[in-house]
Write an enzyme that holds these catalytic residues in place. Structure first.
Site, PDB file in Angstrom:
ATOM      1  N   SER A  97       0.826  -1.201   0.000  1.00  0.00           N
ATOM      2  CA  SER A  97       0.000   0.000   0.000  1.00  0.00           C
ATOM      3  C   SER A  97       0.870   1.265   0.000  1.00  0.00           C
ATOM      4  O   SER A  97       1.673   1.465  -0.911  1.00  0.00           O
ATOM      5  CB  SER A  97      -0.943  -0.039   1.212  1.00  0.00           C
ATOM      6  OG  SER A  97      -1.962   0.906   1.092  1.00  0.00           O
ATOM      7  N   ASP A 227      -9.599  -5.329  -4.284  1.00  0.00           N
ATOM      8  CA  ASP A 227      -8.997  -4.299  -3.430  1.00  0.00           C
ATOM      9  C   ASP A 227      -9.898  -3.062  -3.452  1.00  0.00           C
ATOM     10  O   ASP A 227     -10.039  -2.406  -4.478  1.00  0.00           O
ATOM     11  CB  ASP A 227      -7.604  -3.952  -3.950  1.00  0.00           C
ATOM     12  CG  ASP A 227      -6.805  -3.090  -2.982  1.00  0.00           C
ATOM     13  OD1 ASP A 227      -7.390  -2.196  -2.357  1.00  0.00           O
ATOM     14  OD2 ASP A 227      -5.587  -3.313  -2.871  1.00  0.00           O
ATOM     15  N   HIS A 256      -7.496  -5.717  -0.005  1.00  0.00           N
ATOM     16  CA  HIS A 256      -6.299  -4.904   0.178  1.00  0.00           C
ATOM     17  C   HIS A 256      -5.373  -5.514   1.233  1.00  0.00           C
ATOM     18  O   HIS A 256      -4.161  -5.546   1.056  1.00  0.00           O
ATOM     19  CB  HIS A 256      -6.716  -3.489   0.593  1.00  0.00           C
ATOM     20  CG  HIS A 256      -5.585  -2.520   0.616  1.00  0.00           C
ATOM     21  ND1 HIS A 256      -4.863  -2.188  -0.515  1.00  0.00           N
ATOM     22  CD2 HIS A 256      -5.035  -1.792   1.629  1.00  0.00           C
ATOM     23  CE1 HIS A 256      -3.930  -1.296  -0.211  1.00  0.00           C
ATOM     24  NE2 HIS A 256      -4.008  -1.057   1.088  1.00  0.00           N
TER      25      HIS A 256
END
Length: 276
Positions: A97, A227, A256
């Protein structure tokens, strides 16, 4: 605590486990978490004989809660300070991320002679924000709402974020883990509200296109097609195209937070890439 002090006086907390002579793997965590988010991966690779290292980004976890420097340039420089402090070479850098953005900028700017491979998981690269040059991005209203929610009730916001879209627990077939939700909340609340607020701009508005183009090491790009935090259509495939030596892996229905919810799958893929 083990810390390294940066040139601007920030103490960066880090974990350094395993033989000092082994190949190092450096983990870069997501927003608004800490190095604790990598436990499933660190223990796995420690068991495989690697040296595993993870740090808390400035303002996050146990690192200094400074008011300034919450941007990708400082984040990358902080990693460089850690790498130099530990004298790491032939390292694999793995970013999830926001940590994917951090790792990308670090490798592009400081990685020559020190980095062997790069892995981006659910990464914010190339750029998240919708602009004329990036029409597939998310509108600024999405990130303004994150800032509003954080400022009004950070504790409640973090609980809801972990309970819902981050791990895909808002899907009909999901089986939420309260332990995972509370651990996410715990990590988030350890950090600074100011750092987390500023980091939203850093992860959403930074354009990593030039960084990606300048990276020459083999790079694995991993992304779940469900995600809900970093939509796949405007991230992984675009990043893979900009990289010189990329392998793109897309995982059906994974969220995610796939490093936690599907750690066995992720760890196996990472090991295969690292040993290839």
């Amino acid at each position: 605590m083990t810390t390294v002090t940066t040139k601007d006086g920030v103490k960066i907390f880090y974990k350094d486990w395993g033989p000092k002579t082994a190949q190092p793997i450096v983990f870069h965590h997501g927003w608004p978490l800490s190095s604790d988010d990598w436990e499933a991966q660190m223990l796995f690779f420690l068991g495989k004989g690697y040296r595993v290292i993870a740090h808390d980004r400035r303002g996050h976890g146990r690192s200094s809660q400074v008011a300034e420097g919450h941007d990708m340039d400082h984040y990358a420089a902080d990693v460089a300070a850690l790498v130099e402090h530990l004298n790491l070479r032939n390292a694999i850098h793995i970013g999830h991320s926001t940590g994917g953005g951090e790792a990308t900028r670090y490798v592009a700017r400081y990685g020559d002679g020190r980095v062997a491979k790069l892995v981006l998981i659910g990464s914010v690269t190339p750029v998240m924000l919708k602009t004329a040059a990036n029409p597939g991005g998310l509108p600024i209203d999405v990130f303004d709402q994150l800032r509003k929610n954080l400022a009004s009730n950070r504790s409640n916001f973090y609980f809801d974020f972990a309970s819902g879209p981050f791990y895909g627990y808002n899907r009909p077939s999901a089986k939420p883990s309260q332990a995972i939700i509370w651990n996410w909340w715990r990590q988030g609340m350890m950090g600074s509200a100011k750092a987390h607020y500023d980091c939203i701009k850093a992860f959403s508005e930074t354009d990593f296109s030039d960084d990606l183009k300048n990276i020459g090491v083999p790079t694995l790009v991993m992304h779940g097609d469900d995600d809900q935090i970093v939509p796949i259509a405007d991230s992984a495939p675009l990043a893979a195209k900009l990289l010189k030596k990329s392998t793109l892996k897309i995982y059906e229905k994974l969220p995610h937070g796939m490093c936690t919810t599907h750690a066995d799958t992720v760890n196996a893929e990472l090991l295969a890439f690292i040993t290839a």
